[in-house]
Scaffold this active site. Structure first.
Site, PDB file in Angstrom:
ATOM      1  N   LYS A   1      27.933   7.439  76.988  1.00  0.00           N
ATOM      2  CA  LYS A   1      29.232   7.174  76.356  1.00  0.00           C
ATOM      3  C   LYS A   1      30.247   8.064  77.086  1.00  0.00           C
ATOM      4  O   LYS A   1      30.950   8.889  76.480  1.00  0.00           O
ATOM      5  CB  LYS A   1      29.136   7.494  74.848  1.00  0.00           C
ATOM      6  CG  LYS A   1      30.343   7.132  74.034  1.00  0.00           C
ATOM      7  CD  LYS A   1      30.362   5.691  73.575  1.00  0.00           C
ATOM      8  CE  LYS A   1      31.642   5.382  72.833  1.00  0.00           C
ATOM      9  NZ  LYS A   1      31.804   3.969  72.505  1.00  0.00           N
TER      10      LYS A   1
ATOM     11  N   ASP B   1      27.302   1.477  73.235  1.00  0.00           N
ATOM     12  CA  ASP B   1      27.592   0.431  72.240  1.00  0.00           C
ATOM     13  C   ASP B   1      27.436  -0.958  72.861  1.00  0.00           C
ATOM     14  O   ASP B   1      26.832  -1.859  72.262  1.00  0.00           O
ATOM     15  CB  ASP B   1      28.981   0.624  71.604  1.00  0.00           C
ATOM     16  CG  ASP B   1      30.036   1.087  72.594  1.00  0.00           C
ATOM     17  OD1 ASP B   1      29.685   1.386  73.753  1.00  0.00           O
ATOM     18  OD2 ASP B   1      31.215   1.148  72.228  1.00  0.00           O
TER      19      ASP B   1
ATOM     20  N   TYR C   1      20.054  16.843  69.630  1.00  0.00           N
ATOM     21  CA  TYR C   1      18.751  17.234  69.093  1.00  0.00           C
ATOM     22  C   TYR C   1      18.394  18.683  69.384  1.00  0.00           C
ATOM     23  O   TYR C   1      17.320  19.134  69.001  1.00  0.00           O
ATOM     24  CB  TYR C   1      17.658  16.347  69.684  1.00  0.00           C
ATOM     25  CG  TYR C   1      17.416  15.089  68.906  1.00  0.00           C
ATOM     26  CD1 TYR C   1      18.309  14.036  68.971  1.00  0.00           C
ATOM     27  CD2 TYR C   1      16.291  14.953  68.104  1.00  0.00           C
ATOM     28  CE1 TYR C   1      18.092  12.880  68.266  1.00  0.00           C
ATOM     29  CE2 TYR C   1      16.065  13.797  67.397  1.00  0.00           C
ATOM     30  CZ  TYR C   1      16.974  12.755  67.485  1.00  0.00           C
ATOM     31  OH  TYR C   1      16.749  11.616  66.780  1.00  0.00           O
TER      32      TYR C   1
ATOM     33  N   ASP D   1      16.655   7.826  71.099  1.00  0.00           N
ATOM     34  CA  ASP D   1      16.002   7.723  69.791  1.00  0.00           C
ATOM     35  C   ASP D   1      16.379   6.398  69.122  1.00  0.00           C
ATOM     36  O   ASP D   1      15.525   5.631  68.661  1.00  0.00           O
ATOM     37  CB  ASP D   1      16.479   8.912  68.940  1.00  0.00           C
ATOM     38  CG  ASP D   1      15.810   8.955  67.584  1.00  0.00           C
ATOM     39  OD1 ASP D   1      14.667   8.474  67.481  1.00  0.00           O
ATOM     40  OD2 ASP D   1      16.435   9.452  66.634  1.00  0.00           O
TER      41      ASP D   1
END
Ligand code: NAD
Length: 364
Positions: free
Chosen positions: A191, A224, A124, A248
């Site tokens: 991640k 995930d 972002y 988000d």
């Protein structure tokens, strides 16, 4: 007056839900003076700017604000006022509680999760290299030289910066928040198995800071897996802390688990200033129709009241909102089993019903 709060009604449905929120906050008897200022495209016509200096001055002076949604017009060149305010005041932590209230349509009934999202960096940060531009080809060549990796020539590129400082700020904020609000566990989401130097750094900082908080349980999850866990067993989670992009996505996922945008409050918090607002946007098609749900705005006021240490008024307001939803009589169309239910009431009738419940809870 004990507390002066900056009040930004916003546009679209903002002014209606703000009026409803003010009514129920005042019904709690809390000692608040509202400093009303406004921002957005409608203000631009009168003041020549979407973010007038008096909004900035008011927030700097009062330190706490609550706002309705503000439209970001598409294709006019206006930047998002919301993003501009988060940057200007360094509101680095976005806090979004997602809680089941009996009576809200949802597949789940036992969720009480707080999502804490980093607000200032990650994908972002706006470091974008457009496909076909000279600077993009130069970057592609630089990466080939330094890393011996050939990015396809016809690529666009977005850069993902993650700094130790921003990780420390948001992760410490999450543990402090957990401690202050009597929560038991913080889950760090990442991640790191794939993005070793950005998410890997985030995980490293998470583990270091977690070790400083013996009283709070900690664990980490790959993003995930986190999505699947939230859908399968959301009741296992308490406070989640995430970098900007995952935050988000997961905050919308979690809002969906508890019944959607109409009941999802939020706050953007910095070291000096805090600005509370519902998660939803300005829903321009409903502007002025006394139709939309003011619940997310009222629950944002609950967060604001807790922030200014008016815990009793916050508890009364939250109980009154919850009772009103549970009874299901004075609720807007989106809370009814079918969206065209003729018994749905308008925004102001919800406010009246919640204010009546507050009076009963206060015994007046
Ligand atoms: P939106 O949240 O305004 O609307 C999405 C859907 O939810 C629509 O169907 C809408 O009617 C419905 N909805 C939203 N709030 C509701 C409520 N309180 N009660 C009942 N139904 C409700 O999202 P959008 O359409 O993507 O955005 C509209 C505008 O809002 C855009 O200009 C966007 O930039 C802006 N926006 C502002 C903020 C903010 O001020 N923080 C946040 C999100 C979007």
């Amino acid at each position: 007056m004990k507390n002066t709060i900056t009040l930004i009604p916003g546009d679209g449905i903002g002014p209606e839900i703000t009026e409803a929120m003010v009514k129920v906050v005042e019904a709690t008897g809390v000692d608040i003076k509202w400093d009303i200022v406004n921002a957005g495209a409608e203000v631009y016509e009168k003041e020549g700017t979407v973010l007038p200096q008096k909004v900035i001055d008011s927030l700097k002076k009062n330190k706490v604000g609550i706002k309705g949604p503000i439209t970001t017009p598409v294709g006019t060149g206006f930047r998002s006022v919301n993003v501009a305010m988060r940057k200007l005041f360094d509101l680095y932590a976005c806090v979004r509680p997602c809680k089941s209230y009996p009576g809200v349509k949802s597949k789940y009934s036992n969720i009480d999760i707080v999502i804490i999202r980093e607000n200032t960096e990650d994908l972002y940060a706006g470091i974008e290299f457009e496909q076909g531009k000279k600077e993009t080809s130069e970057l592609i060549r630089f990466i080939k030289d330094k890393k011996d990796i050939q990015i396809r020539e016809d690529s666009g590129i977005s850069i993902k910066p993650i700094s130790i400082r921003a990780c420390e700020n948001i992760i410490r904020f999450a543990f402090q928040y957990a401690r202050k609000s009597g929560r038991k566990k913080v889950t760090g989401v990442h991640k790191a198995n794939i993005m070793k130097y950005s998410d890997g750094l985030y995980l490293e900082v998470f583990r270091k800071i977690a070790s400083e908080y013996d009283d709070i349980e900690s664990e980490d999850r790959i993003v995930d897996n986190m999505c699947m866990q939230l859908v399968q067993k959301p009741e296992l989670y308490d406070v989640l802390v995430l970098p900007n992009l995952y935050g988000d996505i997961i905050s919308d996922l979690a809002a969906g688990l508890v019944g959607g945008l109409g009941v999802a409050p939020g706050g953007n918090i910095g070291k000096k200033i805090a600005l509370f607002e519902p998660t939803h946007g300005s829903a321009p098609k409903y502007k002025g129709k006394n139709k939309v749900n003011p619940t997310a705005m009222m629950l944002s006021a609950v967060l604001m009241l807790r922030h200014i240490r008016e815990g009793r008024c916050a508890d009364i307001l939250e109980s009154a909102v919850a009772q009103n939803i549970k009874e299901g009589k004075y609720v807007t169309y989106d809370m009814k089993p079918s969206r065209d239910d003729p018994t749905a009431v308008g925004t102001s009738q919800v406010a009246d019903a919640v204010a009546d419940k507050i009076k009963l809870l206060r015994n007046i």
